[in-house]
Design a protein around this motif. Structure first.
Motif, PDB file in Angstrom:
ATOM      1  N   SER A   1      -6.733  21.538  45.944  1.00  0.00           N
ATOM      2  CA  SER A   1      -6.651  20.847  44.658  1.00  0.00           C
ATOM      3  C   SER A   1      -5.226  20.401  44.369  1.00  0.00           C
ATOM      4  O   SER A   1      -4.995  19.266  43.931  1.00  0.00           O
ATOM      5  CB  SER A   1      -7.145  21.761  43.538  1.00  0.00           C
ATOM      6  N   ALA A   2      -4.270  21.287  44.617  1.00  0.00           N
ATOM      7  CA  ALA A   2      -2.867  20.927  44.405  1.00  0.00           C
ATOM      8  C   ALA A   2      -2.474  19.773  45.322  1.00  0.00           C
ATOM      9  O   ALA A   2      -1.876  18.780  44.879  1.00  0.00           O
ATOM     10  CB  ALA A   2      -1.972  22.135  44.646  1.00  0.00           C
ATOM     11  N   PHE A   3      -2.819  19.882  46.609  1.00  0.00           N
ATOM     12  CA  PHE A   3      -2.452  18.840  47.570  1.00  0.00           C
ATOM     13  C   PHE A   3      -3.038  17.492  47.180  1.00  0.00           C
ATOM     14  O   PHE A   3      -2.333  16.468  47.145  1.00  0.00           O
ATOM     15  CB  PHE A   3      -2.917  19.217  48.974  1.00  0.00           C
ATOM     16  N   ASN A   4      -4.340  17.460  46.896  1.00  0.00           N
ATOM     17  CA  ASN A   4      -4.984  16.185  46.564  1.00  0.00           C
ATOM     18  C   ASN A   4      -4.378  15.562  45.309  1.00  0.00           C
ATOM     19  O   ASN A   4      -4.200  14.346  45.229  1.00  0.00           O
ATOM     20  CB  ASN A   4      -6.480  16.381  46.384  1.00  0.00           C
ATOM     21  N   GLY A   5      -4.060  16.405  44.320  1.00  0.00           N
ATOM     22  CA  GLY A   5      -3.450  15.885  43.101  1.00  0.00           C
ATOM     23  C   GLY A   5      -2.081  15.293  43.362  1.00  0.00           C
ATOM     24  O   GLY A   5      -1.764  14.169  42.923  1.00  0.00           O
ATOM     25  N   PHE A   6      -1.231  16.013  44.088  1.00  0.00           N
ATOM     26  CA  PHE A   6       0.114  15.518  44.404  1.00  0.00           C
ATOM     27  C   PHE A   6       0.046  14.260  45.279  1.00  0.00           C
ATOM     28  O   PHE A   6       0.779  13.298  45.058  1.00  0.00           O
ATOM     29  CB  PHE A   6       0.922  16.591  45.130  1.00  0.00           C
ATOM     30  N   ARG A   7      -0.844  14.297  46.282  1.00  0.00           N
ATOM     31  CA  ARG A   7      -0.936  13.158  47.206  1.00  0.00           C
ATOM     32  C   ARG A   7      -1.462  11.925  46.506  1.00  0.00           C
ATOM     33  O   ARG A   7      -0.978  10.804  46.772  1.00  0.00           O
ATOM     34  CB  ARG A   7      -1.839  13.527  48.386  1.00  0.00           C
ATOM     35  N   ALA A   8      -2.422  12.077  45.606  1.00  0.00           N
ATOM     36  CA  ALA A   8      -2.939  10.931  44.855  1.00  0.00           C
ATOM     37  C   ALA A   8      -1.848  10.327  43.982  1.00  0.00           C
ATOM     38  O   ALA A   8      -1.725   9.097  43.884  1.00  0.00           O
ATOM     39  CB  ALA A   8      -4.138  11.359  44.005  1.00  0.00           C
ATOM     40  N   CYS A   9      -1.046  11.179  43.358  1.00  0.00           N
ATOM     41  CA  CYS A   9       0.072  10.669  42.558  1.00  0.00           C
ATOM     42  C   CYS A   9       1.037   9.873  43.438  1.00  0.00           C
ATOM     43  O   CYS A   9       1.522   8.808  43.051  1.00  0.00           O
ATOM     44  CB  CYS A   9       0.812  11.824  41.892  1.00  0.00           C
ATOM     45  N   GLY A  10       1.304  10.398  44.624  1.00  0.00           N
ATOM     46  CA  GLY A  10       2.200   9.693  45.532  1.00  0.00           C
ATOM     47  C   GLY A  10       1.666   8.330  45.920  1.00  0.00           C
ATOM     48  O   GLY A  10       2.397   7.329  45.915  1.00  0.00           O
ATOM     49  N   GLU A  11       0.399   8.271  46.241  1.00  0.00           N
ATOM     50  CA  GLU A  11      -0.211   7.006  46.650  1.00  0.00           C
ATOM     51  C   GLU A  11      -0.219   5.986  45.514  1.00  0.00           C
ATOM     52  O   GLU A  11      -0.051   4.789  45.742  1.00  0.00           O
ATOM     53  CB  GLU A  11      -1.633   7.254  47.155  1.00  0.00           C
ATOM     54  N   LEU A  12      -0.381   6.462  44.289  1.00  0.00           N
ATOM     55  CA  LEU A  12      -0.454   5.565  43.135  1.00  0.00           C
ATOM     56  C   LEU A  12       0.902   5.279  42.498  1.00  0.00           C
ATOM     57  O   LEU A  12       0.994   4.488  41.562  1.00  0.00           O
ATOM     58  CB  LEU A  12      -1.390   6.167  42.080  1.00  0.00           C
ATOM     59  N   GLY A  13       1.941   5.952  42.972  1.00  0.00           N
ATOM     60  CA  GLY A  13       3.267   5.735  42.405  1.00  0.00           C
ATOM     61  C   GLY A  13       3.500   6.454  41.097  1.00  0.00           C
ATOM     62  O   GLY A  13       4.395   6.079  40.326  1.00  0.00           O
ATOM     63  N   ILE A  14       2.723   7.489  40.815  1.00  0.00           N
ATOM     64  CA  ILE A  14       2.917   8.285  39.599  1.00  0.00           C
ATOM     65  C   ILE A  14       4.034   9.289  39.841  1.00  0.00           C
ATOM     66  O   ILE A  14       3.941  10.125  40.749  1.00  0.00           O
ATOM     67  CB  ILE A  14       1.617   9.008  39.205  1.00  0.00           C
ATOM     68  N   LYS A  15       5.091   9.225  39.062  1.00  0.00           N
ATOM     69  CA  LYS A  15       6.291  10.014  39.313  1.00  0.00           C
ATOM     70  C   LYS A  15       6.443  11.220  38.379  1.00  0.00           C
ATOM     71  O   LYS A  15       7.311  12.056  38.604  1.00  0.00           O
ATOM     72  CB  LYS A  15       7.540   9.136  39.180  1.00  0.00           C
ATOM     73  N   LYS A  16       5.662  11.291  37.334  1.00  0.00           N
ATOM     74  CA  LYS A  16       5.795  12.376  36.354  1.00  0.00           C
ATOM     75  C   LYS A  16       4.588  13.301  36.475  1.00  0.00           C
ATOM     76  O   LYS A  16       3.473  12.912  36.135  1.00  0.00           O
ATOM     77  CB  LYS A  16       5.883  11.810  34.934  1.00  0.00           C
ATOM     78  N   ILE A  17       4.826  14.524  36.942  1.00  0.00           N
ATOM     79  CA  ILE A  17       3.727  15.444  37.224  1.00  0.00           C
ATOM     80  C   ILE A  17       4.043  16.827  36.672  1.00  0.00           C
ATOM     81  O   ILE A  17       5.147  17.343  36.850  1.00  0.00           O
ATOM     82  CB  ILE A  17       3.479  15.564  38.746  1.00  0.00           C
ATOM     83  N   CYS A  18       3.063  17.414  36.025  1.00  0.00           N
ATOM     84  CA  CYS A  18       3.116  18.816  35.599  1.00  0.00           C
ATOM     85  C   CYS A  18       1.993  19.548  36.315  1.00  0.00           C
ATOM     86  O   CYS A  18       0.852  19.066  36.333  1.00  0.00           O
ATOM     87  CB  CYS A  18       2.923  18.915  34.087  1.00  0.00           C
ATOM     88  N   TYR A  19       2.315  20.683  36.916  1.00  0.00           N
ATOM     89  CA  TYR A  19       1.296  21.472  37.605  1.00  0.00           C
ATOM     90  C   TYR A  19       1.255  22.878  37.035  1.00  0.00           C
ATOM     91  O   TYR A  19       2.299  23.520  36.835  1.00  0.00           O
ATOM     92  CB  TYR A  19       1.584  21.536  39.107  1.00  0.00           C
ATOM     93  N   ALA A  20       0.035  23.373  36.803  1.00  0.00           N
ATOM     94  CA  ALA A  20      -0.137  24.724  36.285  1.00  0.00           C
ATOM     95  C   ALA A  20      -0.065  25.725  37.426  1.00  0.00           C
ATOM     96  O   ALA A  20      -1.068  26.066  38.047  1.00  0.00           O
ATOM     97  CB  ALA A  20      -1.460  24.851  35.547  1.00  0.00           C
TER      98      ALA A  20
END
Length: 310
Positions: A121-140
């Protein structure tokens, strides 16, 4: 309570937030924020505070959901642990992601399932952000990343209070998965330059009285093994939003303890430490019921304050 545990809510708009909750955000520019695990305890609070602060939200959950009436919000479905393409689609057109989705504890669950789900779940979330160019991420992440409540070996601590640099020693599937998610985050900020990921080491999320009752009912596991600590749901939600609205205040990946400044106990923390963890070194003043975790970093970098006393 767990971050993914459902929480009964009043209708949107019925909340009368105090001044400090209204004013904590920069309000510099509204964002569109995807929130995974939006049905959980923390997720619902994050959706509320985002709406209060004028942000658009995309509520992402594993199964379909009806629109809940939150202003400027939409519902999207994705199981971040098993469906990368759906996760990518759920994050599309968003400016930031608050990634809360995970199995909330390993109790009564196979170790392989907890580890596989939470790491993927962590990997897919981070990788999707990378692919979409989303630079601001908070992870629990969790205070359990160091090895804590669910440890399969006796707990030993080098020192108190525990800061973000404390050496990790996971001996259970949940702690190991959280520690590995933190390792992932450190890799992804290099993989996709300019990315900011705040890894929030959140403690047990519930009002103080609820946590105190748990401590009374199960002193050894709920109190001693969790260092008598807690964090209020409202304070946790504010921390998660600040992680993306204040991301310009840090570079790359940063870990933040998200805990209340005091324990649930009236007994001085140093006294508890000497009784239950006599080999731990005491750093600083713990002569009152101060937390066993430091919280100065999140206050200094993100401007977060835990003002809820109960």
């Amino acid at each position: 309570m767990n971050p993914d545990e459902p929480l009964l809510l009043k209708p949107a708009g019925a909340y009368n937030y105090t001044t400090h909750i209204r004013s904590f955000s920069t309000r510099s520019s509204a964002m569109k924020i995807a929130i995974t695990g939006a049905r959980g305890t923390v997720g619902q609070k994050v959706v509320q505070i985002c709406a209060q602060e004028g942000h658009e939200t995309v509520q992402v959950n594993r199964t379909d959901q009806e629109y809940d009436g939150t202003p400027k919000s939409e519902m999207r479905t994705a199981d971040a642990a098993s469906d990368y393409d759906a996760t990518l689609k759920a994050f599309k057109d968003c400016d930031a992601v608050i990634h809360l989705a995970a199995i909330p504890n390993p109790v009564g669950k196979p170790d392989w399932q907890v580890h596989q789900n939470n790491v993927q779940s962590a990997f897919n979330g981070f990788r999707a952000c990378g692919e979409l160019g989303i630079k601001k991420i908070c992870y629990a992440s969790s205070v359990n990343a160091i090895g804590l409540a669910y440890a399969n070996q006796p707990l030993k601590f080098d020192y108190f209070p525990i800061d973000e640099e404390y050496p990790v020693n996971p001996t259970d599937s949940y702690a190991l998965a959280k520690q590995e998610a933190e390792t992932q985050a450190k890799a992804f900020v290099n993989w996709f330059p300019g990315t900011k990921i705040a890894m929030m080491r959140i403690h047990e999320v519930a009002p103080k009285d609820d946590v105190l009752q748990e401590h009374k009912e199960d002193w050894e596991n709920a109190a001693v093994k969790q260092l008598w600590s807690w964090v209020h749901p409202d304070a946790t939600a504010r921390a998660c939003l600040l992680a993306v609205t204040k991301s310009d205040n840090f570079e790359g990946c940063e870990i933040f303890n998200v805990v209340a400044p005091t324990t649930t106990q009236k007994t001085p923390s140093e006294q508890l430490a000497k009784k239950y963890y006599p080999d731990a070194k005491i750093k600083g003043d713990m002569s009152t019921s101060v937390s066993f975790w430091t919280y100065d970093k999140i206050e200094r970098v993100l401007g977060w304050k835990h003002t809820e006393e109960e």
